[in-house]
Design a protein around this motif. Structure first.
Motif, short mmCIF file in Angstrom:
data_model
loop_
_atom_site.label_atom_id
_atom_site.label_comp_id
_atom_site.label_asym_id
_atom_site.label_seq_id
_atom_site.Cartn_x
_atom_site.Cartn_y
_atom_site.Cartn_z
N ASP A 169 0.81 -1.22 0.00
CA ASP A 169 0.00 0.00 0.00
C ASP A 169 0.84 1.27 0.00
O ASP A 169 0.34 2.35 0.32
CB ASP A 169 -0.94 0.01 1.21
N ALA A 171 1.98 4.43 -1.01
CA ALA A 171 1.39 5.40 -1.94
C ALA A 171 2.44 5.99 -2.88
O ALA A 171 2.16 6.22 -4.07
CB ALA A 171 0.69 6.51 -1.16
N LEU A 174 3.24 3.31 -5.53
CA LEU A 174 2.07 3.15 -6.42
C LEU A 174 2.01 4.31 -7.41
O LEU A 174 1.82 4.11 -8.62
CB LEU A 174 0.78 3.11 -5.59
N ASN A 175 2.19 5.51 -6.89
CA ASN A 175 2.14 6.71 -7.74
C ASN A 175 3.31 6.72 -8.73
O ASN A 175 3.14 7.00 -9.91
CB ASN A 175 2.17 7.96 -6.87
N ARG A 193 -5.19 2.16 -12.23
CA ARG A 193 -5.51 1.39 -11.01
C ARG A 193 -4.50 1.70 -9.90
O ARG A 193 -4.87 1.88 -8.73
CB ARG A 193 -5.51 -0.11 -11.32
N LEU A 194 -3.23 1.74 -10.26
CA LEU A 194 -2.18 2.00 -9.26
C LEU A 194 -2.37 3.37 -8.62
O LEU A 194 -2.29 3.53 -7.39
CB LEU A 194 -0.80 1.93 -9.93
N VAL A 196 -5.06 5.33 -8.58
CA VAL A 196 -6.31 5.41 -7.79
C VAL A 196 -6.09 4.82 -6.40
O VAL A 196 -6.55 5.38 -5.39
CB VAL A 196 -7.47 4.70 -8.53
N ARG A 197 -5.35 3.71 -6.32
CA ARG A 197 -5.02 3.13 -5.01
C ARG A 197 -4.18 4.11 -4.17
O ARG A 197 -4.40 4.26 -2.97
CB ARG A 197 -4.25 1.82 -5.19
N ALA A 198 -3.21 4.73 -4.81
CA ALA A 198 -2.37 5.70 -4.09
C ALA A 198 -3.21 6.86 -3.58
O ALA A 198 -3.03 7.32 -2.44
CB ALA A 198 -1.27 6.21 -5.02
N LYS A 200 -6.33 6.87 -2.77
CA LYS A 200 -7.19 6.48 -1.64
C LYS A 200 -6.46 6.69 -0.31
O LYS A 200 -7.05 7.07 0.69
CB LYS A 200 -7.61 5.01 -1.78
N GLY A 201 -5.16 6.42 -0.34
CA GLY A 201 -4.36 6.62 0.88
C GLY A 201 -4.06 8.08 1.16
O GLY A 201 -3.92 8.47 2.32
#
Length: 291
Positions: A169, A171, A174-175, A193-194, A196-198, A200-201
């Motif tokens: 996770d 961030a 991921l970014n 997708r990556l 968007v996950r970043a 969220k955090g």
């Protein structure tokens, strides 16, 4: 002893450096092996720009001390501030030899190598750190960033994936991975997708918000790109690359006058992308003249 240290630290925080130094010197006269007192005395001298006196105390702190890491980092950066990069790097190399398990030594040494315009040496330092500390997320992330600066995108991707194996996770990784894909124009759905996950955090992170906008730009989803990059500009108003991205999106939306204003603002911010922005301004001016 504890009270004396606390009073000395209070003096340091209040910028009463001479008072702090006087108290710490008395403490060291009674207890010359008090490494905490010695570190703070070095800090008191450093704060007065008495770098030689500071170093004379930092260097007496042995590797087995809890204060060794801080003392060596301070000593190295003091030499760097005095424009003595060779001495600064020598201190950190010695520290790496004495305590190879301390990850920060590799990170700081690689930073000094990069500041000396030696990316290759910076990479070598981090690789050495990974050999000793193979599952250390910070070292893999740092290596990924350095490889990116050397235009080795495949190496960057490999290292960011390693960071995500160690910390799924994360961030920043991921970014970074998502943005790298978007810059290369590959794996754009995965990049989305990556990022968007970043996000969220860290939903209010302007850089991650910009990254998502940039993926949409690469996907030619220009209105979504505009929404995110406009928000990113509000979150990080002084970042020239993000303002340049805004110009690119506005141009794609045929809002050329506003695109030109964005490019001019990006140029005024004096980022590393000035040559790129100047070219875009000239191209857009010609386009507007031809209308």
């Amino acid at each position: 002893r504890g009270v004396s240290i606390r009073i000395s630290v209070a003096h340091l925080e209040a910028k009463r450096y001479k008072k702090a130094a006087a108290r710490l010197k008395r403490l060291l006269t009674a207890s010359p092996d008090d490494h905490q007192a010695r570190y703070f005395l070095g800090l008191a001298y450093e704060s007065q720009k008495k770098y030689e006196e500071a170093y004379s105390h930092y260097k007496l702190i042995p590797p087995e001390s809890d204060m060794y890491r801080q003392a060596m980092v301070r000593a190295a950066y003091n030499f760097y501030e005095q424009k003595k990069p060779k001495e600064a790097k020598a201190i950190l190399r010695e520290a790496v030899g004495a305590k190879p398990e301390v990850v920060e030594f590799y990170l700081y040494l690689s930073d000094l190598e990069e500041k000396s315009a030696s990316l290759k040496d910076a990479v070598e330092v981090v690789r050495q750190g990974i050999t000793t500390n193979p599952n250390t997320m910070k070292l893999h992330f740092r290596l990924g960033v350095l490889l990116d600066k050397m235009k080795d995108k495949e190496g960057t991707i490999r290292e960011m994936k390693m960071v995500l194996e160690l910390s799924p996770d994360n961030a920043d990784a991921l970014n970074y991975l998502g943005y790298t894909y978007s810059e290369m124009g590959i794996n754009l759905e995965e990049a989305e997708r990556l990022i968007v996950r970043a996000l969220k955090g860290r939903p209010q992170d302007g850089y991650i918000t910009d990254s998502l906008g940039w993926v949409y730009y690469k996907m030619k989803r220009y209105q979504e790109a505009y929404t995110h990059i406009k928000k990113a500009c509000k979150l990080v108003p002084d970042e020239s690359v993000i303002v340049e991205h805004l110009g690119d999106v506005l141009k794609a939306l045929n809002r050329n006058d506003k695109a030109l204003a964005a490019y001019r603002k990006a140029l005024d911010l004096k980022g590393e992308n000035q040559e790129s922005v100047r070219g875009k301004i000239e191209g857009l001016k010609k386009l507007l003249k031809a209308r």
